[in-house]
Design a protein around this motif. Structure first.
Motif, short mmCIF file in Angstrom:
data_model
loop_
_atom_site.label_atom_id
_atom_site.label_comp_id
_atom_site.label_asym_id
_atom_site.label_seq_id
_atom_site.Cartn_x
_atom_site.Cartn_y
_atom_site.Cartn_z
N LEU A 200 -3.79 -24.88 18.08
CA LEU A 200 -3.10 -26.09 18.51
C LEU A 200 -1.65 -25.82 18.89
N LEU A 201 -1.07 -24.78 18.30
CA LEU A 201 0.32 -24.43 18.62
C LEU A 201 0.39 -23.68 19.94
N ASP A 202 1.43 -23.94 20.68
CA ASP A 202 1.65 -23.20 21.92
C ASP A 202 1.88 -21.73 21.58
N VAL A 203 1.40 -20.84 22.43
CA VAL A 203 1.51 -19.40 22.16
C VAL A 203 2.96 -18.96 22.03
N GLU A 204 3.88 -19.69 22.66
CA GLU A 204 5.29 -19.32 22.55
C GLU A 204 5.78 -19.44 21.11
N GLU A 205 5.22 -20.37 20.36
CA GLU A 205 5.58 -20.49 18.94
C GLU A 205 5.15 -19.24 18.18
N TRP A 206 3.95 -18.76 18.49
CA TRP A 206 3.46 -17.54 17.83
C TRP A 206 4.25 -16.33 18.29
N ASN A 207 4.64 -16.31 19.55
CA ASN A 207 5.46 -15.21 20.06
C ASN A 207 6.78 -15.09 19.31
N LYS A 208 7.38 -16.24 19.02
CA LYS A 208 8.65 -16.23 18.28
C LYS A 208 8.46 -15.67 16.88
N LEU A 209 7.40 -16.10 16.22
CA LEU A 209 7.14 -15.62 14.86
C LEU A 209 6.80 -14.13 14.85
N ALA A 210 6.13 -13.67 15.90
CA ALA A 210 5.73 -12.26 15.96
C ALA A 210 6.91 -11.33 16.18
N GLY A 211 7.99 -11.84 16.73
CA GLY A 211 9.17 -11.01 16.94
C GLY A 211 9.29 -10.46 18.34
N ASP A 212 10.48 -10.00 18.66
CA ASP A 212 10.80 -9.54 20.02
C ASP A 212 10.56 -8.05 20.23
N SER A 213 10.25 -7.33 19.19
CA SER A 213 10.03 -5.88 19.34
C SER A 213 8.92 -5.43 18.39
#
Length: 367
Positions: A200-213
């Protein structure tokens, strides 16, 4: 605020899918304008089931040997548990803790709405199962089911002597939608099937939690199976050898079957590390519903060992691709998704499923 909501799930389990879906459902409900908390009740059976070290042998001597084999990994496993606790503290809004089912309302408070939310909380065969997960403790307030599941075998999971009580409990709900058709088939009515809360969450939310590197340097295959079946490990070995990648894994189930020559074990990985491992992997392989889900969300190439005979993974794939036999590129029961499988039609189907699932939840809370 529109009202108070209490969510019931496996939020305290040391399990990636359980923790991440608990966060997701609370986030979605809160974004809808509700004062939402996760009811912080934990059955003693769950506390005992995740106690370290994880011993699976039944024979006392084998359990003793097993505990000795875990010694080199105990610190890593303790760090993993601590990371799960930190994730709950930082990303979940929890009620006061309770471990006595008779005191849930007294210690955790009462709510306008209660949601039995996601995961196999309706699987009476789960080791931590209690009738609490069917909201039997609720005295007042509206009961809603969003995406609970009876497990991979659906209605077959519920033994005959418990079937009547399951139906009786669910009849007290004001709105019910389940995660899979196997669970829906248990009931006489045609219950709607909705997406897992993580979707249900937009993938961008998961991208933020996963980190930038990436936390893992270099190219790698990420392997995950909570029960470490050989079929999944063999698939990972074959793919890694063919493509020259290393294999990273965040889990060992049976310590006797560890393979340190082939697998790079990162046993201290918490929920955020799991997201990072999936996001930056060249390829994901395993036997896990939520590995399948997050591989889809991050649009990864992946392989689910025996995925076409796992009812949960198959049904999710059918909802996106229709004919899932096209995903059996190896001519067996493995479900293999490549970059070219993420077509515009698949993206449209996913968007429609997400919208309809959110619509159900919104209506259930507003009606």
């Amino acid at each position: 605020m529109k009202g108070t909501v209490g969510i019931v799930d496996f939020h305290a389990a040391t399990n990636y899918g359980s923790a991440l879906l608990a966060y997701a459902l609370q986030r979605v409900v809160s974004d809808m304008g509700y004062d939402c908390s996760i009811i912080n009740y934990q059955p003693q059976k769950q506390v005992d089931g995740y106690r370290l070290p994880i011993l699976v042998s039944r024979h006392p001597v084998k359990r003793w040997i097993e505990s000795l084999c875990w010694l080199p990994y105990n610190k890593q496993m303790k760090r993993k548990v601590d990371k799960f606790k930190s994730f709950a503290h930082d990303y979940m809004r929890l009620t006061p803790y309770c471990c006595d089912p008779s005191k849930i309302n007294e210690e955790c408070g009462t709510f306008d709405y209660y949601i039995a939310g996601g995961d196999q909380i309706w699987n009476t065969g789960c080791f931590e199962f209690e009738w609490y997960y069917y909201l039997d403790f609720v005295r007042n307030g509206k009961k809603i089911a969003y995406a609970p599941s009876m497990g991979p075998n659906g209605r077959k999971t519920i033994p005959a002597h418990l079937a009547e009580r399951v139906r009786r409990e669910v009849k007290t709900y004001q709105a019910v939608a389940v995660r899979d058709s196997g669970t829906a088939a248990f009931f006489d009515s045609n219950l709607p099937v909705v997406l897992d809360p993580t979707m249900l969450l937009d993938v961008e939310e998961w991208n933020k939690l996963a980190g930038d590197s990436p936390l893992i340097k270099g190219e790698y295959v990420f392997y995950y199976d909570p029960f470490d079946h050989e079929v999944g490990k063999n698939a990972a070995r074959e793919y890694a050898v063919e493509h020259g990648y290393r294999i990273v894994s965040s889990n060992i189930y049976m310590i006797f079957q560890k393979d340190t020559r082939t697998f790079d074990y990162r046993l201290d990985a918490g929920p955020l590390e799991f997201l990072n491992f999936v996001k930056y992997a060249k390829y994901c392989i395993g036997r896990s519903f939520h590995l399948c889900v997050f591989s889809l969300l991050f649009r990864k190439e992946f392989q689910m060992a025996d995925g076409l005979i796992d009812a949960r993974n198959r049904e999710l794939a059918e909802s996106l691709w229709g004919d899932v036999e096209r995903l059996s590129k190896a001519g067996d029961n493995d479900m293999i998704v490549s970059a070219t499988d993420y077509t515009a039609e698949v993206e449209t189907r996913f968007r429609d499923l997400r919208e309809s699932s959110l619509l159900f939840l919104n209506k259930a809370l507003n009606s």
